[in-house]
Design a protein around this motif. Structure first.
Motif, mmCIF file in Angstrom:
data_model
loop_
_atom_site.group_PDB
_atom_site.id
_atom_site.type_symbol
_atom_site.label_atom_id
_atom_site.label_comp_id
_atom_site.label_asym_id
_atom_site.label_seq_id
_atom_site.Cartn_x
_atom_site.Cartn_y
_atom_site.Cartn_z
ATOM 1 N N LEU A 1 0.856 -1.189 0.000
ATOM 2 C CA LEU A 1 0.000 0.000 0.000
ATOM 3 C C LEU A 1 0.890 1.236 0.000
ATOM 4 O O LEU A 1 1.675 1.441 0.925
ATOM 5 N N LYS A 2 0.789 2.042 -1.056
ATOM 6 C CA LYS A 2 1.692 3.182 -1.251
ATOM 7 C C LYS A 2 0.923 4.497 -1.368
ATOM 8 O O LYS A 2 -0.143 4.554 -1.974
ATOM 9 N N ALA B 1 -4.971 17.461 -9.896
ATOM 10 C CA ALA B 1 -5.627 16.299 -9.282
ATOM 11 C C ALA B 1 -5.509 15.096 -10.212
ATOM 12 O O ALA B 1 -6.358 14.219 -10.216
ATOM 13 N N THR B 2 -4.444 15.093 -11.024
ATOM 14 C CA THR B 2 -4.179 13.976 -11.938
ATOM 15 C C THR B 2 -2.855 13.327 -11.548
ATOM 16 O O THR B 2 -1.988 13.969 -10.961
ATOM 17 N N LEU B 3 -2.721 12.058 -11.897
ATOM 18 C CA LEU B 3 -1.519 11.304 -11.553
ATOM 19 C C LEU B 3 -0.655 11.057 -12.773
ATOM 20 O O LEU B 3 -1.170 10.811 -13.867
ATOM 21 N N SER B 4 0.648 11.073 -12.566
ATOM 22 C CA SER B 4 1.586 10.708 -13.629
ATOM 23 C C SER B 4 1.513 9.195 -13.845
ATOM 24 O O SER B 4 0.921 8.456 -13.056
ATOM 25 N N THR B 5 2.148 8.728 -14.902
ATOM 26 C CA THR B 5 2.173 7.295 -15.215
ATOM 27 C C THR B 5 2.781 6.489 -14.075
ATOM 28 O O THR B 5 2.245 5.443 -13.692
ATOM 29 N N SER B 6 3.868 6.978 -13.489
ATOM 30 C CA SER B 6 4.510 6.228 -12.406
ATOM 31 C C SER B 6 3.630 6.184 -11.156
ATOM 32 O O SER B 6 3.599 5.168 -10.445
ATOM 33 N N GLU B 7 2.900 7.258 -10.890
ATOM 34 C CA GLU B 7 2.003 7.264 -9.728
ATOM 35 C C GLU B 7 0.782 6.384 -9.987
ATOM 36 O O GLU B 7 0.275 5.737 -9.069
ATOM 37 N N LYS B 8 0.323 6.318 -11.234
ATOM 38 C CA LYS B 8 -0.777 5.410 -11.577
ATOM 39 C C LYS B 8 -0.350 3.955 -11.367
ATOM 40 O O LYS B 8 -1.154 3.122 -10.945
ATOM 41 N N LEU C 1 -0.792 3.232 -7.844
ATOM 42 C CA LEU C 1 -2.213 3.066 -7.563
ATOM 43 C C LEU C 1 -2.686 1.681 -7.995
ATOM 44 O O LEU C 1 -3.487 1.056 -7.300
ATOM 45 N N ASP C 2 -2.163 1.173 -9.113
ATOM 46 C CA ASP C 2 -2.488 -0.193 -9.545
ATOM 47 C C ASP C 2 -2.073 -1.200 -8.478
ATOM 48 O O ASP C 2 -2.777 -2.183 -8.227
ATOM 49 N N GLY C 3 -0.930 -0.949 -7.844
ATOM 50 C CA GLY C 3 -0.482 -1.808 -6.749
ATOM 51 C C GLY C 3 -1.436 -1.738 -5.565
ATOM 52 O O GLY C 3 -1.703 -2.758 -4.914
ATOM 53 N N ASN C 4 -1.964 -0.549 -5.286
ATOM 54 C CA ASN C 4 -2.927 -0.396 -4.196
ATOM 55 C C ASN C 4 -4.235 -1.129 -4.508
ATOM 56 O O ASN C 4 -4.852 -1.717 -3.619
ATOM 57 N N VAL C 5 -4.624 -1.125 -5.778
ATOM 58 C CA VAL C 5 -5.818 -1.863 -6.196
ATOM 59 C C VAL C 5 -5.583 -3.358 -5.970
ATOM 60 O O VAL C 5 -6.446 -4.062 -5.419
ATOM 61 N N ALA C 6 -4.417 -3.851 -6.353
ATOM 62 C CA ALA C 6 -4.091 -5.261 -6.130
ATOM 63 C C ALA C 6 -4.103 -5.577 -4.635
ATOM 64 O O ALA C 6 -4.589 -6.634 -4.214
#
Length: 122
Positions: A15-16, A25-32, A35-40
């Motif tokens: 969880l990051k 209020a948008t995320l860069s590719t690396s921050e997305k 977020l994918d890791g947080n979804v997992a």
């Protein structure tokens, strides 16, 4: 038992905290990718609910920063719901500039305060 600091603590494996560009209020590719890791993580911890805390640096009025923090938290929630997390497992709150992770006026310090923190609750 999770740290009350949530992802900001750095102690919840998988969880990051995600960080935002100035005044966005948008995320860069690396921050997305984070977020994918947080979804997992949410999918692996199916009984856990999260509060997404939107935060800002100290620039701007309190009112503006509360609004920006809310947009950040809601944008993250929307992305997580789009990735398959039930919306009733996610709540949002904005702290604006009131809960800094780092003190200081340097760009590096302020960049660490422009974030969404994830606080789990059972």
């Amino acid at each position: 038992n999770f740290s009350a600091q949530g992802s900001d603590s750095g102690t919840i494996n998988g969880l990051k905290t995600v960080f935002f560009p100035y005044d966005k209020a948008t995320l860069s590719t690396s921050e997305k990718a984070k977020l994918d890791g947080n979804v997992a993580w949410m999918k692996s911890n199916s009984s856990v609910k999260l509060t997404i805390e939107g935060n800002c640096d100290q620039r701007g009025s309190n009112e503006y920063n509360l609004s920006l923090g809310e947009r950040r938290a809601n944008a993250v929630k929307q992305m997580m719901v789009s990735a398959g997390i039930a919306s009733n497992r996610l709540s949002t709150v904005s702290f604006g500039e009131e809960k800094p992770l780092v003190q200081g006026d340097s760009e590096a310090a302020m960049a660490k305060n422009r974030r969404a923190n994830f606080v789990p609750a059972n």
